[in-house]
Design a protein around this motif. Sequence first.
Motif, PDB file in Angstrom:
ATOM      1  N   ARG A  11       0.540  49.623  37.548  1.00 55.22           N
ATOM      2  CA  ARG A  11       1.978  49.891  37.438  1.00 55.22           C
ATOM      3  C   ARG A  11       2.220  51.293  36.903  1.00 55.22           C
ATOM      4  NH1 ARG A  11       4.382  46.801  32.887  1.00 55.22           N
ATOM      5  NH2 ARG A  11       3.532  48.600  31.818  1.00 55.22           N
ATOM      6  N   ASN A  12       1.519  51.641  35.823  1.00 56.04           N
ATOM      7  CA  ASN A  12       1.693  52.973  35.243  1.00 56.04           C
ATOM      8  C   ASN A  12       1.211  54.073  36.189  1.00 56.04           C
ATOM      9  OD1 ASN A  12       2.669  51.675  33.001  1.00 56.04           O
ATOM     10  ND2 ASN A  12       0.828  51.967  31.773  1.00 56.04           N
ATOM     11  N   THR A  13       0.140  53.822  36.905  1.00 51.92           N
ATOM     12  CA  THR A  13      -0.395  54.820  37.830  1.00 51.92           C
ATOM     13  C   THR A  13       0.558  55.067  38.992  1.00 51.92           C
ATOM     14  OG1 THR A  13      -2.652  54.210  37.258  1.00 51.92           O
ATOM     15  CG2 THR A  13      -2.337  55.366  39.341  1.00 51.92           C
ATOM     16  N   LEU A  14       1.062  53.999  39.589  1.00 54.16           N
ATOM     17  CA  LEU A  14       1.963  54.159  40.727  1.00 54.16           C
ATOM     18  C   LEU A  14       3.296  54.781  40.306  1.00 54.16           C
ATOM     19  CD1 LEU A  14       1.190  50.882  42.673  1.00 54.16           C
ATOM     20  CD2 LEU A  14       0.424  53.208  43.170  1.00 54.16           C
ATOM     21  N   ARG A  15       3.783  54.427  39.128  1.00 57.05           N
ATOM     22  CA  ARG A  15       5.002  55.064  38.627  1.00 57.05           C
ATOM     23  C   ARG A  15       4.755  56.544  38.356  1.00 57.05           C
ATOM     24  NH1 ARG A  15       7.355  53.336  33.782  1.00 57.05           N
ATOM     25  NH2 ARG A  15       9.253  54.293  34.512  1.00 57.05           N
ATOM     26  N   GLY A  16       3.599  56.860  37.777  1.00 61.27           N
ATOM     27  CA  GLY A  16       3.262  58.257  37.507  1.00 61.27           C
ATOM     28  C   GLY A  16       3.089  59.065  38.779  1.00 61.27           C
ATOM     29  N   ALA A  17       2.549  58.428  39.822  1.00 59.17           N
ATOM     30  CA  ALA A  17       2.371  59.132  41.091  1.00 59.17           C
ATOM     31  C   ALA A  17       3.725  59.461  41.725  1.00 59.17           C
ATOM     32  CB  ALA A  17       1.539  58.283  42.047  1.00 59.17           C
ATOM     33  N   ARG A  18       4.676  58.567  41.573  1.00 59.63           N
ATOM     34  CA  ARG A  18       6.007  58.800  42.141  1.00 59.63           C
ATOM     35  C   ARG A  18       6.834  59.756  41.295  1.00 59.63           C
ATOM     36  NH1 ARG A  18       9.221  53.686  42.459  1.00 59.63           N
ATOM     37  NH2 ARG A  18       7.619  53.091  41.032  1.00 59.63           N
ATOM     38  N   ILE A  19       6.880  59.514  39.998  1.00 62.64           N
ATOM     39  CA  ILE A  19       7.778  60.256  39.117  1.00 62.64           C
ATOM     40  C   ILE A  19       7.200  61.613  38.727  1.00 62.64           C
ATOM     41  CG2 ILE A  19       8.918  60.240  36.860  1.00 62.64           C
ATOM     42  CD1 ILE A  19       9.029  57.155  37.166  1.00 62.64           C
ATOM     43  N   GLU A  20       5.942  61.617  38.282  1.00 63.63           N
ATOM     44  CA  GLU A  20       5.335  62.846  37.764  1.00 63.63           C
ATOM     45  C   GLU A  20       4.532  63.605  38.807  1.00 63.63           C
ATOM     46  OE1 GLU A  20       2.984  61.605  34.467  1.00 63.63           O
ATOM     47  OE2 GLU A  20       4.683  60.742  33.401  1.00 63.63           O
ATOM     48  N   ARG A  21       4.444  63.071  40.013  1.00 69.25           N
ATOM     49  CA  ARG A  21       3.674  63.714  41.085  1.00 69.25           C
ATOM     50  C   ARG A  21       2.228  63.971  40.668  1.00 69.25           C
ATOM     51  NH1 ARG A  21       6.832  62.430  45.034  1.00 69.25           N
ATOM     52  NH2 ARG A  21       8.840  63.448  45.056  1.00 69.25           N
ATOM     53  N   ARG A  22       1.590  62.913  40.163  1.00 75.65           N
ATOM     54  CA  ARG A  22       0.183  63.042  39.753  1.00 75.65           C
ATOM     55  C   ARG A  22      -0.694  63.283  40.969  1.00 75.65           C
ATOM     56  NH1 ARG A  22      -0.025  58.167  35.420  1.00 75.65           N
ATOM     57  NH2 ARG A  22       1.181  59.213  33.814  1.00 75.65           N
ATOM     58  N   ARG A  23      -1.817  63.923  40.724  1.00 80.20           N
ATOM     59  CA  ARG A  23      -2.744  64.269  41.795  1.00 80.20           C
ATOM     60  C   ARG A  23      -3.419  63.020  42.350  1.00 80.20           C
ATOM     61  NH1 ARG A  23      -6.575  68.766  39.572  1.00 80.20           N
ATOM     62  NH2 ARG A  23      -7.629  68.062  41.442  1.00 80.20           N
ATOM     63  N   PHE A  24      -3.837  63.119  43.607  1.00 79.71           N
ATOM     64  CA  PHE A  24      -4.483  62.016  44.302  1.00 79.71           C
ATOM     65  C   PHE A  24      -5.753  61.571  43.587  1.00 79.71           C
ATOM     66  CE2 PHE A  24      -7.756  60.657  47.304  1.00 79.71           C
ATOM     67  CZ  PHE A  24      -7.149  59.510  47.804  1.00 79.71           C
ATOM     68  N   GLU A  25      -6.512  62.502  43.062  1.00 81.10           N
ATOM     69  CA  GLU A  25      -7.769  62.168  42.401  1.00 81.10           C
ATOM     70  C   GLU A  25      -7.538  61.261  41.188  1.00 81.10           C
ATOM     71  OE1 GLU A  25      -6.834  65.328  43.030  1.00 81.10           O
ATOM     72  OE2 GLU A  25      -8.268  66.000  44.544  1.00 81.10           O
ATOM     73  N   PHE A  26      -6.495  61.570  40.424  1.00 80.65           N
ATOM     74  CA  PHE A  26      -6.180  60.756  39.247  1.00 80.65           C
ATOM     75  C   PHE A  26      -5.765  59.352  39.665  1.00 80.65           C
ATOM     76  CE2 PHE A  26      -3.116  59.055  36.215  1.00 80.65           C
ATOM     77  CZ  PHE A  26      -3.901  59.021  35.079  1.00 80.65           C
ATOM     78  N   VAL A  27      -4.940  59.266  40.700  1.00 79.47           N
ATOM     79  CA  VAL A  27      -4.482  57.954  41.186  1.00 79.47           C
ATOM     80  C   VAL A  27      -5.667  57.151  41.713  1.00 79.47           C
ATOM     81  CG1 VAL A  27      -3.016  56.796  42.882  1.00 79.47           C
ATOM     82  CG2 VAL A  27      -2.170  58.815  41.678  1.00 79.47           C
ATOM     83  N   MET A  28      -6.566  57.781  42.433  1.00 78.80           N
ATOM     84  CA  MET A  28      -7.738  57.094  42.970  1.00 78.80           C
ATOM     85  C   MET A  28      -8.662  56.620  41.859  1.00 78.80           C
ATOM     86  SD  MET A  28      -8.795  56.106  45.765  1.00 78.80           S
ATOM     87  CE  MET A  28     -10.201  55.157  46.192  1.00 78.80           C
ATOM     88  N   MET A  29      -8.877  57.448  40.854  1.00 78.07           N
ATOM     89  CA  MET A  29      -9.730  57.062  39.730  1.00 78.07           C
ATOM     90  C   MET A  29      -9.138  55.869  38.979  1.00 78.07           C
ATOM     91  SD  MET A  29     -11.119  59.409  36.582  1.00 78.07           S
ATOM     92  CE  MET A  29      -9.486  59.675  35.926  1.00 78.07           C
ATOM     93  N   ALA A  30      -7.836  55.886  38.749  1.00 78.62           N
ATOM     94  CA  ALA A  30      -7.188  54.777  38.055  1.00 78.62           C
ATOM     95  C   ALA A  30      -7.228  53.503  38.894  1.00 78.62           C
ATOM     96  CB  ALA A  30      -5.745  55.144  37.719  1.00 78.62           C
TER      97      ALA A  30
END
Length: 109
Positions: free
Chosen positions: A64-83
């Motif tokens: 939940r936190n990762t997907l929200r961060g990917a949408r809101i904060e535009r986190r990098r793909f690598e961080f989302v994949m690692m999480a």
Amino acid sequence: MSPDALNSLFSLCIGFALAGALASGYQALVQRPAGFGLLQDGVAPRTFAAVPFLVFAAPFIIMRNTLRGARIERRRFEFVMMATVLAGFWSLMSGTFFLMTLRAAGLLA
């Protein structure tokens, strides 16, 4: 698909389902989403009670936190994949533990 791979997939799915059910139940009960902030109350019985809950609810909270961060904060793909890999592995382990507990209790063949 081999029986071992099918068993691992089933454990992964059960782990995510258990995590989602726990986090959703917590949110329905206390009207706020579950998070790792439950551990920040210091040394208190409530903090110690939160540890087993978070052990099984963590995959849902991480995703939940990762997907929200990917949408809101535009986190990098690598961080989302690692999480996602971390949450998946955690879910696999908690699902395996849950299924082993059901088998030990005689509720699952």
